[in-house]
Design an enzyme around this catalytic site. Structure first.
Site, short mmCIF file in Angstrom:
data_model
loop_
_atom_site.label_atom_id
_atom_site.label_comp_id
_atom_site.label_asym_id
_atom_site.label_seq_id
_atom_site.Cartn_x
_atom_site.Cartn_y
_atom_site.Cartn_z
N ARG A 88 4.23 -1.07 -3.16
CA ARG A 88 3.58 -1.75 -4.88
C ARG A 88 2.51 -0.76 -4.14
O ARG A 88 1.82 -0.96 -5.52
CB ARG A 88 4.23 -3.42 -4.77
CG ARG A 88 5.26 -3.55 -4.65
CD ARG A 88 5.50 -5.27 -4.42
NE ARG A 88 6.94 -5.56 -4.35
CZ ARG A 88 7.66 -5.97 -3.59
NH1 ARG A 88 6.83 -5.49 -2.07
NH2 ARG A 88 8.59 -6.44 -3.58
N ASP A 148 9.96 -14.27 -4.82
CA ASP A 148 10.19 -13.90 -2.94
C ASP A 148 11.18 -15.11 -2.78
O ASP A 148 12.07 -14.87 -2.25
CB ASP A 148 9.03 -13.30 -2.28
CG ASP A 148 8.48 -12.55 -2.57
OD1 ASP A 148 9.52 -12.25 -3.60
OD2 ASP A 148 7.55 -12.76 -2.67
N ARG A 151 15.13 -15.10 -3.51
CA ARG A 151 15.43 -14.10 -2.78
C ARG A 151 15.69 -14.67 -1.74
O ARG A 151 16.89 -14.52 -1.05
CB ARG A 151 14.92 -12.48 -2.83
CG ARG A 151 14.61 -11.81 -4.00
CD ARG A 151 13.84 -10.54 -4.74
NE ARG A 151 13.62 -10.13 -5.10
CZ ARG A 151 12.77 -8.67 -6.05
NH1 ARG A 151 11.92 -9.11 -4.74
NH2 ARG A 151 13.06 -9.16 -6.68
N HIS A 175 3.11 -10.18 -1.82
CA HIS A 175 3.95 -10.43 -2.44
C HIS A 175 3.88 -8.32 -1.80
O HIS A 175 3.56 -7.72 -2.80
CB HIS A 175 3.60 -10.48 -3.76
CG HIS A 175 5.36 -9.82 -4.55
ND1 HIS A 175 6.40 -10.00 -4.24
CD2 HIS A 175 4.93 -8.11 -5.52
CE1 HIS A 175 7.28 -10.00 -4.94
NE2 HIS A 175 6.28 -8.48 -5.74
N1 LIG Z 1 4.68 -9.63 -9.64
C1 LIG Z 1 6.27 -9.30 -9.47
O1 LIG Z 1 6.81 -10.23 -8.66
C2 LIG Z 1 6.88 -8.10 -10.05
C3 LIG Z 1 8.19 -8.13 -10.68
C4 LIG Z 1 8.91 -6.86 -10.93
C5 LIG Z 1 8.08 -6.12 -11.51
N2 LIG Z 1 6.83 -5.97 -10.88
C6 LIG Z 1 5.32 -5.35 -11.73
O2 LIG Z 1 4.88 -5.07 -13.34
C7 LIG Z 1 5.04 -3.93 -14.06
C8 LIG Z 1 6.22 -3.88 -15.02
O3 LIG Z 1 7.22 -3.38 -14.40
P1 LIG Z 1 8.50 -3.12 -15.14
O4 LIG Z 1 9.41 -2.79 -14.59
O5 LIG Z 1 8.58 -4.14 -16.46
O6 LIG Z 1 8.35 -1.45 -15.61
P2 LIG Z 1 8.51 -0.61 -17.44
O7 LIG Z 1 8.23 0.60 -17.12
O8 LIG Z 1 9.62 -1.21 -17.14
O9 LIG Z 1 7.35 -1.75 -18.20
C9 LIG Z 1 5.63 -1.27 -18.34
C10 LIG Z 1 5.60 -1.75 -19.93
O10 LIG Z 1 4.31 -1.72 -19.71
C11 LIG Z 1 3.28 -0.63 -20.36
N3 LIG Z 1 2.12 0.05 -20.33
C12 LIG Z 1 1.82 0.90 -19.95
N4 LIG Z 1 0.21 0.50 -20.13
C13 LIG Z 1 0.11 -0.73 -21.31
C14 LIG Z 1 -1.20 -0.31 -22.30
N5 LIG Z 1 -2.43 -0.46 -21.52
N6 LIG Z 1 -0.66 -2.13 -22.81
C15 LIG Z 1 0.01 -2.16 -22.79
N7 LIG Z 1 1.09 -1.37 -22.40
C16 LIG Z 1 1.04 -1.16 -20.81
C17 LIG Z 1 4.86 0.39 -20.99
O11 LIG Z 1 4.30 1.62 -22.19
C18 LIG Z 1 5.92 0.21 -19.98
O12 LIG Z 1 6.72 -0.58 -21.34
C19 LIG Z 1 5.00 -3.00 -12.49
O13 LIG Z 1 3.79 -2.90 -12.05
C20 LIG Z 1 5.80 -3.72 -11.17
O14 LIG Z 1 5.50 -3.26 -10.26
C21 LIG Z 1 6.31 -7.10 -10.63
O1 LIG Z 2 9.66 -4.26 -5.34
C1 LIG Z 2 8.62 -3.62 -6.66
O2 LIG Z 2 8.11 -3.20 -6.90
C2 LIG Z 2 8.89 -4.51 -8.00
C3 LIG Z 2 8.68 -6.32 -7.29
O3 LIG Z 2 7.45 -6.69 -7.28
C4 LIG Z 2 10.19 -6.80 -6.51
O4 LIG Z 2 9.67 -7.87 -5.49
O5 LIG Z 2 10.69 -6.68 -7.39
#
Ligand SMILES: NC(=O)c1ccc[n+]([C@@H]2O[C@H](COP(=O)([O-])OP(=O)(O)OC[C@H]3O[C@@H](n4cnc5c(N)ncnc54)[C@H](O)[C@@H]3O)[C@@H](O)[C@H]2O)c1
Ligand SMILES: O=C(O)C[C@H](O)C(=O)O
Length: 308
Positions: A88, A148, A151, A175
């Site tokens: 990440r 987490d 999970r 995380h």
């Molecule tokens: N914290 C957590 O537990 C957790 C869990 C899952 C995913 N994530 C993170 O969340 C993020 C998104 O994941 P995802 O699977 O939805 O990705 P994704 O690619 O499906 O969606 C991300 C979206 O953000 C949009 N985007 C990018 N730049 C932008 C901006 N400046 N303004 C508005 N929109 C913008 C993209 O067009 C896209 O549609 C990733 O960084 C991922 O690592 C975190």
């Molecule tokens: O694993 C990742 O990169 C996305 C998110 O943080 C998750 O735990 O699913």
């Protein structure tokens, strides 16, 4: 109650869907930078309303933050997800710029909002929002520990051969693949310690599977997960919107709690209408304290890469 979700990708759309199905918010606004995507996902979700029985109005906007004005809660999921084999932390270069600019646009139109940060590396992105927004610390919440912990409960239930509803357990710490601290000593099966049922070795396997939970799914899916992340975010949004005073591990700015300063990391918090209403200090043993310290060192190392 108006909720804005920036990033109408996999996690943002999943989160909007769960919020709508739970039917507690009047409005959900999806925003994305890609032309038409937020509008399209909003329309698709609205066409579920009569089928799933919700009244939440979902709308979409391409980069138009005027549509988000007056939001009570804003969720930041914009940014790139990792690919198999990545950490990440490797996402910081692109995601820091996105999170910083999105936060400024959101707060311009919703200065009173509570911010939930999801984009990775999440603890560092939460820290970035603290350092750049000037918001009070109760109004910035990083989502990671709720996912987490879900999970962890899944892996514990699998090892126990028990229904997940029988199992309680929490993960604190960063995380990240190495920084999570599953609190196995405190985990229970319907109030009975899980160590009564499982060997030390089996519990260690559960901990390891929990810590690499995101990486395991990324390898299977080719991108990172979205159903459980969306559900976890929706649970935090609901706790705030409905003033539930629920306890979740969330990434919070620490000023001495757990012996840590000036970083955001997963700790148990009470969530209500004011966001983080209290940080709960669980009594950790020496081993858990050492793991939390290592985890904090990892998060601080990533924070140091930010150009503040
Ligand atoms: N914290 C957590 O537990 C957790 C869990 C899952 C995913 N994530 C993170 O969340 C993020 C998104 O994941 P995802 O699977 O939805 O990705 P994704 O690619 O499906 O969606 C991300 C979206 O953000 C949009 N985007 C990018 N730049 C932008 C901006 N400046 N303004 C508005 N929109 C913008 C993209 O067009 C896209 O549609 C990733 O960084 C991922 O690592 C975190
Ligand atoms: O694993 C990742 O990169 C996305 C998110 O943080 C998750 O735990 O699913």
């Amino acid at each position: 109650m108006k909720v804005t979700i920036v990033g109408a990708g996999a996690v943002g759309a999943s989160c909007a869907e769960y919020i709508a199905i739970k039917n507690f918010a009047s409005d959900v606004v999806l925003v994305d930078i890609k032309e038409g995507v937020a509008e399209g996902k909003a329309m698709d979700l609205m066409q579920c309303a009569s089928l799933n029985g919700f009244d939440t109005r979902i709308s979409g906007a391409t980069n138009d933050y005027s549509k988000t004005a007056g939001s009570h809660i804003v969720v930041i999921t914009s940014g790139i997800p990792r690919k198999p084999g990545m950490t990440r932390e490797e996402l910081i270069g692109i995601n820091a710029g996105i999170v910083k600019s999105v936060t400024a646009s959101l707060l311009e139109h919703s200065p009173e909002a509570i911010v939930i940060v999801v984009s990775n590396p999440m603890d560092t992105m939460t820290y970035l929002v603290h350092k750049t927004s000037g918001l009070p610390k109760n109004r910035i919440i990083g989502m990671g520990g709720a996912l987490d912990s879900a999970r962890f409960r899944y892996r514990l239930a699998e090892a126990l051969g028990a229904p997940i509803s029988d199992v309680d357990g929490m993960v604190i710490g960063g995380h990240s693949d190495t920084g999570m601290v599953p609190l196995t000593r405190h985990a229970t099966r319907n109030s009975v310690k899980v160590s009564e049922f499982l060997s030390e070795q089996r519990l260690q396997e559960v901990e390891e599977a929990t810590k690499v939970g995101g990486a395991t799914l990324t390898k299977l899916l080719g991108t990172s997960a979205w159903y459980a992340p969306g559900a976890a975010v929706s649970a935090l949004v609901q706790a705030i919107a409905c003033d539930q005073k629920k306890l979740f591990p969330c990434s919070a700015m620490l000023n001495g709690e757990y012996g840590l300063e000036d970083l955001c990391i997963g700790v148990p918090v009470i969530l209500g209408r004011n966001g983080i209403e209290r940080i709960v200090e669980v009594d950790l043993n020496a081993d858990e304290k050492a793991k939390m310290k290592d985890s904090a060192e990892g998060v601080s190392k990533t924070n140091a890469l930010l150009e503040l």
